[in-house]
Design a protein around this motif. Structure first.
Motif, PDB file in Angstrom:
ATOM      1  N   GLY A  22       0.350  -1.012   0.467  1.00  0.00           N
ATOM      2  CA  GLY A  22       0.041  -0.058   0.353  1.00  0.00           C
ATOM      3  C   GLY A  22       0.846   1.234   0.355  1.00  0.00           C
ATOM      4  N   CYS A  23       1.949   1.160   0.973  1.00  0.00           N
ATOM      5  CA  CYS A  23       2.935   2.498   0.430  1.00  0.00           C
ATOM      6  C   CYS A  23       3.513   2.502  -0.492  1.00  0.00           C
ATOM      7  CB  CYS A  23       3.891   2.355   1.935  1.00  0.00           C
ATOM      8  SG  CYS A  23       2.980   2.134   3.217  1.00  0.00           S
ATOM      9  N   LEU A  24       3.901   1.119  -0.654  1.00  0.00           N
ATOM     10  CA  LEU A  24       4.771   1.159  -2.052  1.00  0.00           C
ATOM     11  C   LEU A  24       4.255   2.348  -3.658  1.00  0.00           C
ATOM     12  CD1 LEU A  24       6.981   1.265  -4.125  1.00  0.00           C
ATOM     13  CD2 LEU A  24       6.186  -1.440  -4.419  1.00  0.00           C
ATOM     14  N   PHE A  25       2.560   1.289  -4.035  1.00  0.00           N
ATOM     15  CA  PHE A  25       2.315   1.605  -5.472  1.00  0.00           C
ATOM     16  C   PHE A  25       1.141   2.877  -4.516  1.00  0.00           C
ATOM     17  CE2 PHE A  25       2.244  -2.770  -5.106  1.00  0.00           C
ATOM     18  CZ  PHE A  25       3.111  -3.030  -6.969  1.00  0.00           C
ATOM     19  N   GLY A  26       0.707   3.353  -3.462  1.00  0.00           N
ATOM     20  CA  GLY A  26       0.142   4.566  -3.381  1.00  0.00           C
ATOM     21  C   GLY A  26       0.923   5.488  -3.417  1.00  0.00           C
ATOM     22  N   GLY A  27       2.269   5.127  -2.734  1.00  0.00           N
ATOM     23  CA  GLY A  27       3.296   6.696  -3.376  1.00  0.00           C
ATOM     24  C   GLY A  27       3.412   6.900  -4.860  1.00  0.00           C
ATOM     25  N   ILE A  28       3.142   5.659  -5.199  1.00  0.00           N
ATOM     26  CA  ILE A  28       3.808   5.635  -6.817  1.00  0.00           C
ATOM     27  C   ILE A  28       2.782   6.813  -7.395  1.00  0.00           C
ATOM     28  CG2 ILE A  28       4.035   4.917  -9.329  1.00  0.00           C
ATOM     29  CD1 ILE A  28       5.166   2.490  -7.613  1.00  0.00           C
ATOM     30  N   TRP A  29       1.176   6.430  -7.070  1.00  0.00           N
ATOM     31  CA  TRP A  29       0.257   7.219  -7.335  1.00  0.00           C
ATOM     32  C   TRP A  29       0.526   8.758  -6.919  1.00  0.00           C
ATOM     33  CZ3 TRP A  29      -3.319   9.313  -3.995  1.00  0.00           C
ATOM     34  CH2 TRP A  29      -4.065   9.824  -4.674  1.00  0.00           C
ATOM     35  N   GLY A  30       0.851   8.608  -6.068  1.00  0.00           N
ATOM     36  CA  GLY A  30       0.889   9.903  -4.743  1.00  0.00           C
ATOM     37  C   GLY A  30       1.706  10.501  -5.868  1.00  0.00           C
ATOM     38  N   PHE A  31       2.596  10.129  -6.141  1.00  0.00           N
ATOM     39  CA  PHE A  31       3.682  11.540  -7.155  1.00  0.00           C
ATOM     40  C   PHE A  31       3.490  11.886  -8.205  1.00  0.00           C
ATOM     41  CE2 PHE A  31       7.611  11.732  -9.083  1.00  0.00           C
ATOM     42  CZ  PHE A  31       8.675  12.988  -8.049  1.00  0.00           C
ATOM     43  N   ALA A  32       2.660  10.242  -8.786  1.00  0.00           N
ATOM     44  CA  ALA A  32       1.865  11.608  -9.927  1.00  0.00           C
ATOM     45  C   ALA A  32       0.854  11.829 -10.222  1.00  0.00           C
ATOM     46  CB  ALA A  32       1.128   9.799 -10.725  1.00  0.00           C
ATOM     47  N   THR A  33      -0.468  12.340  -9.195  1.00  0.00           N
ATOM     48  CA  THR A  33      -0.979  13.412  -8.621  1.00  0.00           C
ATOM     49  C   THR A  33      -1.248  14.171  -8.214  1.00  0.00           C
ATOM     50  OG1 THR A  33      -2.128  11.378  -6.901  1.00  0.00           O
ATOM     51  CG2 THR A  33      -2.374  10.432  -9.495  1.00  0.00           C
ATOM     52  N   ILE A  34       0.196  14.282  -7.411  1.00  0.00           N
ATOM     53  CA  ILE A  34       0.287  15.457  -6.197  1.00  0.00           C
ATOM     54  C   ILE A  34       0.351  16.371  -6.808  1.00  0.00           C
ATOM     55  CG2 ILE A  34       2.896  14.823  -5.875  1.00  0.00           C
ATOM     56  CD1 ILE A  34       1.987  15.228  -2.753  1.00  0.00           C
ATOM     57  N   GLY A  35      -0.215  17.331  -6.722  1.00  0.00           N
ATOM     58  CA  GLY A  35      -0.342  19.111  -7.132  1.00  0.00           C
ATOM     59  C   GLY A  35       1.044  19.395  -6.405  1.00  0.00           C
ATOM     60  N   ARG A  36       2.453  19.932  -7.835  1.00  0.00           N
ATOM     61  CA  ARG A  36       3.284  20.588  -7.194  1.00  0.00           C
ATOM     62  C   ARG A  36       3.446  22.412  -7.006  1.00  0.00           C
ATOM     63  NH1 ARG A  36       6.887  16.320 -10.389  1.00  0.00           N
ATOM     64  NH2 ARG A  36       5.716  14.210  -9.919  1.00  0.00           N
ATOM     65  N   LEU A  37       3.927  22.768  -6.086  1.00  0.00           N
ATOM     66  CA  LEU A  37       4.435  23.975  -6.726  1.00  0.00           C
ATOM     67  C   LEU A  37       5.859  24.487  -5.993  1.00  0.00           C
ATOM     68  CD1 LEU A  37       1.279  25.324  -4.151  1.00  0.00           C
ATOM     69  CD2 LEU A  37       1.665  25.464  -6.816  1.00  0.00           C
ATOM     70  N   GLU A  38       5.748  25.570  -6.508  1.00  0.00           N
ATOM     71  CA  GLU A  38       7.514  25.995  -5.835  1.00  0.00           C
ATOM     72  C   GLU A  38       7.319  26.032  -4.427  1.00  0.00           C
ATOM     73  OE1 GLU A  38      10.841  29.905  -7.275  1.00  0.00           O
ATOM     74  OE2 GLU A  38       8.921  29.667  -8.429  1.00  0.00           O
ATOM     75  N   ASP A  39       7.235  27.418  -3.940  1.00  0.00           N
ATOM     76  CA  ASP A  39       6.865  27.583  -3.160  1.00  0.00           C
ATOM     77  C   ASP A  39       5.280  26.912  -2.050  1.00  0.00           C
ATOM     78  OD1 ASP A  39       9.334  28.652  -2.652  1.00  0.00           O
ATOM     79  OD2 ASP A  39       8.952  30.761  -3.432  1.00  0.00           O
ATOM     80  N   PRO A  40       5.348  26.628  -0.952  1.00  0.00           N
ATOM     81  CA  PRO A  40       3.709  26.479  -0.353  1.00  0.00           C
ATOM     82  C   PRO A  40       3.327  27.771  -0.134  1.00  0.00           C
ATOM     83  CG  PRO A  40       5.253  26.980   1.535  1.00  0.00           C
ATOM     84  CD  PRO A  40       6.075  26.606   0.078  1.00  0.00           C
ATOM     85  N   ALA A  41       1.621  27.385  -0.518  1.00  0.00           N
ATOM     86  CA  ALA A  41       0.916  28.861  -0.787  1.00  0.00           C
ATOM     87  C   ALA A  41       0.409  29.625   0.460  1.00  0.00           C
ATOM     88  CB  ALA A  41      -0.191  28.548  -1.769  1.00  0.00           C
ATOM     89  N   PHE A  42       0.579  30.724   0.617  1.00  0.00           N
ATOM     90  CA  PHE A  42       0.380  30.621   2.109  1.00  0.00           C
ATOM     91  C   PHE A  42      -0.733  32.463   2.013  1.00  0.00           C
ATOM     92  CE2 PHE A  42       4.053  32.724   1.100  1.00  0.00           C
ATOM     93  CZ  PHE A  42       4.426  34.560   1.370  1.00  0.00           C
ATOM     94  N   THR A  43      -1.397  32.712   2.055  1.00  0.00           N
ATOM     95  CA  THR A  43      -2.247  33.493   1.919  1.00  0.00           C
ATOM     96  C   THR A  43      -1.906  34.705   2.272  1.00  0.00           C
ATOM     97  OG1 THR A  43      -3.924  31.828   2.554  1.00  0.00           O
ATOM     98  CG2 THR A  43      -4.500  34.304   1.718  1.00  0.00           C
ATOM     99  N   ILE A  44      -2.224  35.895   1.210  1.00  0.00           N
ATOM    100  CA  ILE A  44      -1.586  36.877   1.793  1.00  0.00           C
ATOM    101  C   ILE A  44      -3.203  38.119   1.550  1.00  0.00           C
ATOM    102  CG2 ILE A  44      -0.273  39.089   0.111  1.00  0.00           C
ATOM    103  CD1 ILE A  44       0.688  37.340  -1.762  1.00  0.00           C
ATOM    104  N   LYS A  45      -3.038  37.915   2.905  1.00  0.00           N
ATOM    105  CA  LYS A  45      -4.509  38.720   3.683  1.00  0.00           C
ATOM    106  C   LYS A  45      -4.243  39.858   3.694  1.00  0.00           C
ATOM    107  CE  LYS A  45      -3.869  34.913   6.495  1.00  0.00           C
ATOM    108  NZ  LYS A  45      -3.507  34.483   8.105  1.00  0.00           N
ATOM    109  N   ASN A  46      -4.386  41.147   2.627  1.00  0.00           N
ATOM    110  CA  ASN A  46      -3.851  42.415   2.219  1.00  0.00           C
ATOM    111  C   ASN A  46      -5.006  42.568   0.959  1.00  0.00           C
ATOM    112  OD1 ASN A  46      -1.181  41.941   3.259  1.00  0.00           O
ATOM    113  ND2 ASN A  46      -1.363  44.091   3.063  1.00  0.00           N
ATOM    114  N   ALA A  47      -5.889  43.712   0.334  1.00  0.00           N
ATOM    115  CA  ALA A  47      -6.393  44.226   0.351  1.00  0.00           C
ATOM    116  C   ALA A  47      -6.382  45.225  -0.258  1.00  0.00           C
ATOM    117  CB  ALA A  47      -8.024  43.969   0.550  1.00  0.00           C
TER     118      ALA A  47
END
Length: 1018
Positions: A22-47
């Protein structure tokens, strides 16, 4: 009653195999489908709220527009800080929401903000525009291109831009596409002043005629045959020629507009923004992906669409990548996989050398399953693969491998002594699984203060806490399930009765060293205290840094002319820097922005406020190491060749923050007093340190203003109002908007102005004719005023918390620690005497780091309490956890030595490394002390129990330390993780000594009764 999980894992292998697969194949699935970003999203709480107030001074805008809006906004409980920037005719209010509100709550907060602003409109003066609330200030356009189209007309460039935007918006996963820097055109109607005066054509008649033919009005509907049929209004002007052919009624006669005015179409002289790429005129197109999607996949689809569109775009139009987030993310993922593979390989090689290939396979396989299983759970919980979450796996590596090593090493020793796998697994697990679980939870809680912090830093680093929690808990589960099963398959049962497992020369040498340390325990303790005190002093000499510089080969230039300069002057100065950079072989590209910053192409990039005097360069080099020398040369060139403006460079940094490294804010009521205090602050700063540069204030310079000396009596006699004079002056200079020309989706302003508007000065304005409605004739302006006066006026007023606030800002030379400079200037500045009603507070990096540490500190006591309680509950006693916790203050020793030796700063990532180090140290200490307790419980004499139990922990501690230290080597060349890697490497090396020497010595000293009993028995 012990938990027989390890025996059950061997007795029921199917369940364990299901977990592993489960860890092995789940990890393969996760690596194929997981969202990828450069930096983690943090909310800019400005208007941002923008309000036009044409004709008003900056002071008038602040008093009549910003003040009532700020008063209404301040009533919102969600608001943390309100600041405003006030320029002639324009109010910009920045609203920052309190940290306690997360991103999911912001839409409702923005709705309430809009309601407050709408309610406050009634308090605004006549002539003020409708306040516009922009809550998309934090949107990130990570795929950012400059588009050049040499030889094309402005209309064709607009058509190309619209075509690109329209087509890219249809790409799957694209959220928005923004265009900037497009040519700004207008249709100029320039009446001949002499003819107009002779004919007596009122300006309002010309403006009214233009509005008449360009305005769209409803024509109603007619009912016919039972149907309601809409009536189309007569179409307005569809070309410039149609406007030129307008007729105007004057005194009962019709006069053609072309008889007394020229009508031309062209660019505005002072556009809001000018953009160039490598010195060539350009516009930019920024593309943002939908939240939660894999930006690498979205970027690939955008690139594919752009490739197809190139065949439909005219020859000569080129797209130049300024920033491609999906490429950066893809490279980071590849680098992570390489680092991970290297780390796992290092673990296997080291274990093979010291424990044999069988143990290496067992521990290596468990480590690999832990990592891929963590990716599986990251995909399930929606944690994207980005810099922080990938770094969390590397940070946790030392603790991940330790669980498996402890179990494998214990089983290996028991099986060599003749026990079967099931008995060895049960014996080892009974002794270690609860201490390992407690130590694992303690390690997780070490990061809770950061991950659960409510501010932007906590949001930025939440994935660190989440991934470390997932990976460590999973490593414990696999260590007591997968590791025993794999050991059952690979380890051999020995004959028993041979040499002991710890009879080797290394173990004997360590046992002898430990006995000597116990005999000289007071000397050892004194040495540790002295060394720790020295290292704490040395830690004060380590450079401090909030977030490290980015490893993207980009850096910026910020250039500001004095207030009052034109955008064309700024553009000409920027061209000088561009020409110099074009001759450098180490420069890949230069993108120039005049009049404002670029679109937000990175989450950590903060665009500057729009000002015609602001110039901005984004410079890309081939390699990161080329930036420091290029930056130094460019600064020297800019300061020498562009002395009229403020020329400074800035490195791209990781994480939230930004702005000047050093900033002092002074608030009070009177602008003159604020400027005087700001000058005193500057003088004190310069007196305290000669390492400051680019000393400036955010109010900038005062600007010269022409003030007509209006004669009220003569004007009334002539039937002329102040508004008539103002409109005449506007017509003679900038021109007045008389209508809107529609061309497809474009709205082009029609500007009515004097033919001499471009060269208007105070001297030639006195002859400007002013139309008198009462006299139905034109009157020279000089008959209505007593000349012109010139005055210096504040044209950029900043407010904070509804008070005028001036900020003194300063930078430091590249490579100089700003915290050290701040420490020198803080005292002299704070010694200033402030008038009553005036306050001083610090901004810059000091404020950012203080807020982050304060937020961390608010959560840290709870985390610390939980960690202490767990350690006490594990032992059910007080002395054992006290021994473990006494080691923690000493963990800084190796960190200080490592950072001072390498010259790296103690950054926020180094703090993460220190927390990880503390977790590893506590974990090793808990397992060692527990082992001593268990050995004593078996009836072994006190001194021998201390030595034997410590010797049994020698191999797991050393192997975990060596594998972790070597696994950090690939990170030494990563700008973001370098200081963290050195922190863990140096700290863990010293922590191993603490665990193996200091912990047993402290244990021995903490039990005087046991020593006396042993002495009496002997």
């Amino acid at each position: 009653m012990s938990l027989a999980i390890a025996r059950g894992a061997i007795a029921r292998p199917l369940i364990t195999w299901l977990l592993m697969l489960g860890c092995l194949f789940g990890g393969i699935w996760g690596f194929a489908t997981i969202g990828r970003l450069e930096d983690p999203a943090f909310t800019i709480k400005n208007a941002i709220i923008i309000t036009q107030y044409p004709g008003a001074s900056a002071e008038g805008v602040a008093r009549e527009v910003s003040e009532p809006l700020e008063s209404a906004i301040q009533k919102m409980a969600e608001v943390d800080t309100i600041t405003s920037s006030n320029k002639p005719g324009l109010s910009r209010i920045d609203v920052e929401i309190a940290n306690t509100y997360d991103g999911s709550e912001l839409p409702q907060v923005w709705d309430r903000l809009r309601a407050r602003v709408t309610d406050a409109r009634g308090a605004l003066p006549p002539g003020a525009g409708t306040p516009l609330v922009n809550d998309t200030f934090g949107d990130v356009f990570g795929i950012f291109h400059a588009v050049t189209a040499p030889g094309f007309s402005d209309a064709e460039i607009h058509d190309i831009a619209d075509f690109l935007r329209r087509d890219l918006l249809s790409v799957d996963g694209v959220a928005d596409v923004v265009l900037s820097g497009l040519p700004e055109e207008a249709i100029f109607v320039e009446p001949d002043s002499a003819i107009v005066a002779n004919l007596g054509v009122p300006p309002e008649a010309i403006r009214g005629a233009i509005q008449e033919v360009t305005e769209i009005v409803a024509a109603g509907a007619a009912e016919q045959v039972g149907q309601n049929i809409r009536i189309d209004a007569p179409s307005g002007s569809t070309s410039v020629d149609a406007i030129r052919d307008l007729t105007i009624g004057v005194g009962g006669e019709l006069i053609g507009l072309s008889d007394f005015a020229s009508v031309t179409r062209g660019r505005v002289e002072d556009p809001s923004m000018i953009i160039r790429h490598d010195g060539e005129e350009a516009f930019t197109i920024g593309i943002s992906g939908k939240q939660g999607l894999n930006i690498v996949d979205v970027g690939a689809r955008v690139d594919a669409r752009l490739d197809r569109l190139m065949s439909d775009i005219p020859v000569g139009v080129e797209l130049h990548p300024v920033y491609q987030q999906h490429v950066v993310v893809d490279e980071a993922s590849s680098d992570f996989l390489l680092n991970l593979a290297m780390s796992v390989t290092i673990v296997i090689v080291v274990l093979a050398l010291f424990m044999g290939w069988r143990a290496a396979v067992v521990v290596g396989a468990t480590l690999f399953l832990t990592v891929v299983g963590t990716v599986f759970f990251m995909a399930i919980f929606g944690i994207e693969m980005q810099r922080i979450s990938l770094g969390a796996l590397i940070i946790a590596m030392g603790m991940l491998v330790d669980n498996a090593i402890v179990v494998a090493e214990g089983m290996q020793g028991d099986m060599e002594a003749g026990k079967n796998a099931a008995d060895a697994a049960e014996n080892t697990a009974n002794k270690t699984q609860i201490p390992l679980l407690g130590a694992t939870v303690i390690g997780i809680m070490a990061f809770a203060g950061i991950g659960l912090s409510p501010d932007a830093t906590g949001e930025f680093l939440f994935s660190l806490f989440a991934v470390i929690g997932i990976s460590l808990l999973l490593s414990w589960v696999l260590a007591i399930t997968a590791t025993p099963l794999l050991a059952h398959y690979l380890f051999k049962v020995g004959e028993g009765g041979g040499a002991g497992a710890y009879d080797g020369p290394v173990f004997r040498a360590y046992a002898s060293l430990l006995r000597g340390a116990i005999r000289a325990r007071w000397l050892v303790l004194a040495a540790l205290v002295v060394l720790t005190a020295a290292c704490y002093w040395g830690f004060g000499q380590v450079k401090q840094q909030f977030f490290p510089d980015s490893n993207t080969p980009l850096f910026y230039v910020h250039y500001k002319l004095p207030q009052g300069g034109s955008i064309q002057s700024t553009a000409r100065d920027m061209a000088i820097a561009e020409e110099w950079l074009a001759e450098r072989d180490d420069v890949v590209s230069v993108s120039t922005f005049v009049g404002g910053g670029a679109s937000r192409f990175m989450l950590t990039y903060a665009p500057e406020e729009a000002l015609p005097t602001y110039g901005h360069l984004i410079i890309r080099t081939e390699r990161l190491e080329q930036i420091p020398p290029l930056r130094a040369d460019l600064e020297a060139f800019g300061r020498a060749n562009l002395p009229e403006g403020e020329f400074r460079t800035e490195r791209l940094a990781f994480g939230p923050g930004g702005g000047a490294p050093i900033a002092a804010r002074i608030s009070g009521a009177d602008a003159d007093v604020l400027r005087r205090l700001a000058a005193e602050v500057e003088a004190r700063m310069l007196g305290a340190s000669d390492r400051l540069q680019d000393l400036r204030t955010d109010w900038r310079e005062r600007e010269m203003v022409i003030q007509p000396l209006y004669d009220d009596g003569r004007a009334k006699t002539a039937g002329v109002t102040r508004s008539d004079v103002a409109r005449a002056l506007q017509y003679a200079t900038d021109g007045a908007r008389a209508g809107t020309y529609r061309e497809n989706s474009r709205l082009i302003p029609i500007v009515l102005r004097s033919p001499d508007a471009e060269g208007a000065t105070g001297e030639n304005l006195v002859g400007q004719p002013v139309y008198s409605s009462a006299a139905n004739s034109f009157i020279p302006l000089e008959q209505l005023i007593d000349g012109f006066d010139y005055a210096a006026e504040d044209t950029l007023l900043q407010r904070r918390g509804r008070l005028p606030t001036i900020t003194v800002m300063a930078g430091v030379p590249a490579g100089v620690n700003s915290a050290e400079i701040f420490g020198k200037i803080r005292g002299p500045v704070e010694e200033m005497e402030l008038p009553e009603g005036y306050t001083l507070e610090w901004g810059g990096e000091f404020e950012n780091s203080t807020e982050a540490q304060s937020s961390l500190g608010s959560r840290l006591p709870v985390s610390l309490l939980i960690m202490v309680l767990i350690s006490v509950l594990l032992f059910g006693k007080l002395r054992q956890p006290l021994i473990v916790w006494l080691l923690v203050p000493m963990s800084v020793n190796g960190v200080t030595i490592g950072l001072l030796a390498t010259g790296l700063p103690f950054s926020f990532t180094a703090l993460l490394g220190l927390l990880s180090l503390s977790g590893m140290l506590l974990k090793n200490g808990i397992v060692l002390v527990e082992e001593i307790d268990l050995t004593r419980a078996d009836g072994v004499p006190f001194s021998r129990a201390v030595v034997e139990a410590s010797t049994s922990r020698l191999r797991p501690v050393m192997l975990a330390a060596v594998t972790t230290i070597l696994g950090m080597i690939p990170l030494l060349w990563d700008a973001f993780f370098a200081s963290m890697a050195v922190t863990i490497m140096g700290g863990l090396g010293f922590a191993s000594i603490l665990t193996l020497i200091a912990a047993p010595v402290l244990y021995y000293m903490m039990f005087p009764a046991a020593r006396r009993e042993e002495a009496e028995a002997s």
